[in-house]
Write an enzyme that holds these catalytic residues in place. Structure first.
Site, PDB file in Angstrom:
ATOM      1  N   ASP A  83      -6.480  -1.123  -3.131  1.00 42.61           N
ATOM      2  CA  ASP A  83      -6.858  -1.876  -1.936  1.00 42.61           C
ATOM      3  C   ASP A  83      -7.761  -3.028  -2.370  1.00 42.61           C
ATOM      4  OD1 ASP A  83      -5.536  -0.131  -0.262  1.00 42.61           O
ATOM      5  OD2 ASP A  83      -7.326   0.979   0.322  1.00 42.61           O
ATOM      6  N   HIS A 120     -12.898   1.836   4.008  1.00 44.38           N
ATOM      7  CA  HIS A 120     -12.315   0.498   4.042  1.00 44.38           C
ATOM      8  C   HIS A 120     -13.361  -0.531   4.507  1.00 44.38           C
ATOM      9  CE1 HIS A 120      -8.528   2.812   4.053  1.00 44.38           C
ATOM     10  NE2 HIS A 120      -7.931   1.713   3.660  1.00 44.38           N
ATOM     11  N   HIS A 164      -7.931  -6.762   2.322  1.00 42.80           N
ATOM     12  CA  HIS A 164      -7.129  -5.802   3.082  1.00 42.80           C
ATOM     13  C   HIS A 164      -7.777  -5.471   4.426  1.00 42.80           C
ATOM     14  CE1 HIS A 164      -4.804  -2.315   4.145  1.00 42.80           C
ATOM     15  NE2 HIS A 164      -5.683  -1.431   3.724  1.00 42.80           N
ATOM     16  N   HIS A 169       0.842  -1.197   0.000  1.00 43.41           N
ATOM     17  CA  HIS A 169       0.000   0.000   0.000  1.00 43.41           C
ATOM     18  C   HIS A 169       0.880   1.251   0.000  1.00 43.41           C
ATOM     19  CE1 HIS A 169      -3.625  -2.446   0.791  1.00 43.41           C
ATOM     20  NE2 HIS A 169      -2.733  -3.237   1.375  1.00 43.41           N
TER      21      HIS A 169
END
Length: 266
Positions: A80, A212, A84, A74
């Site tokens: 991503d 995320h 992850h 990263h």
């Protein structure tokens, strides 16, 4: 190849050759000076990018020069992958990301004026809805690319991370907007000009680091540290994201390119 498919490829190549289409590089140049994420203690950080010379037209390689590279996954402009994040810990690795989802229409949402006023700006659902009201709905398999203007700091580590008293002040996305993109929009991925797909202070949101959590949890992808989004129109561009197919990888440095009509002002 069918005649129709062949004609479409020929048209693309002809328009590129004639300058009616052009390619814009959206990638931050990768070197030891590339700004990278810095997590506070006790969390571990990835190694920065570096080159290790193996030979250079010498006894170790009289006719060639080559290097080993050392880098975290990263680092710089990077993808991503779903695995992850803990919300999809057994999800697709970088090698398993379907290539058809790495190319698609680009939707460019410009929030740069608002980020100039507030570096902690968070993108909201209403901002995306307002963009759709002007430019049409987000298309299936497309990428939402957020132009914050942060790429102007892309070669200045201190300004890029913008850290004060241990807190990074960079723009991002609200938890509700991240959830909406993950669950209700048809996009394949989400791209930003900052070091990560979440705000610098994203751990303070609920859930922590919501881009995320929600996007990777929904088998969608993130791409970071983009450059030159100002050269893309709100719609009408094609984006191509090219990570390395790392088996078991949670991400990869990537070359990201856009194909745009040459009539778009640069």
């Amino acid at each position: 190849m069918s005649t129709a498919a062949g004609t479409a490829v020929d048209q693309l190549l002809t328009q590129l050759a004639e300058g009616r289409l052009r390619i814009v590089d959206l990638t931050t140049r990768l070197s030891a000076d590339t700004p990278t994420l810095r997590l506070p203690e006790p969390y571990a950080n990835l190694v920065d990018f570096s080159l290790e010379e193996v030979s250079a037209f010498d006894d170790a390689g009289p006719l060639w020069r080559h290097h080993n590279i050392h880098t975290g996954e990263h680092i710089g402009t990077h993808l991503d992958a779903p695995r992850h994040w803990i919300s999809n810990r057994d999800g697709a690795d970088t090698a398993a990301v379907p290539v058809a989802r790495l190319i698609g229409p680009a939707h460019v949402l410009d929030v740069s004026a608002r980020v100039t006023e507030d570096p902690d700006f968070l993108l909201q659902v209403e901002d995306i809805r307002a963009w759709e009201g002007e430019h049409g709905p987000l298309r299936p398999g497309g990428w939402l690319l957020v132009r914050s203007g942060w790429d102007r700091y892309g070669h200045d580590r201190e300004a890029f991370l913008n850290t004060t008293d241990g807190v990074s002040h960079t723009p991002g996305i609200s938890a509700e907007a991240a959830r909406w993109l993950a669950e209700e929009s048809p996009i394949a991925g989400y791209g930003v000009e900052t070091v990560g797909i979440d705000a610098g202070n994203g751990f303070a949101l609920d859930p922590p680091m919501p881009a995320h959590h929600h996007l990777l949890g929904a088998d969608k992808y993130g791409v970071t540290s983009l450059q030159n989004l100002a050269l893309l129109p709100p719609t009408g561009a094609l984006v191509v994201v090219c990570p390395l197919p790392i088996v078991g990888g949670t991400g990869s440095p990537a070359r990201v390119l856009a194909v745009v009509p040459s009539t778009v002002e640069s």
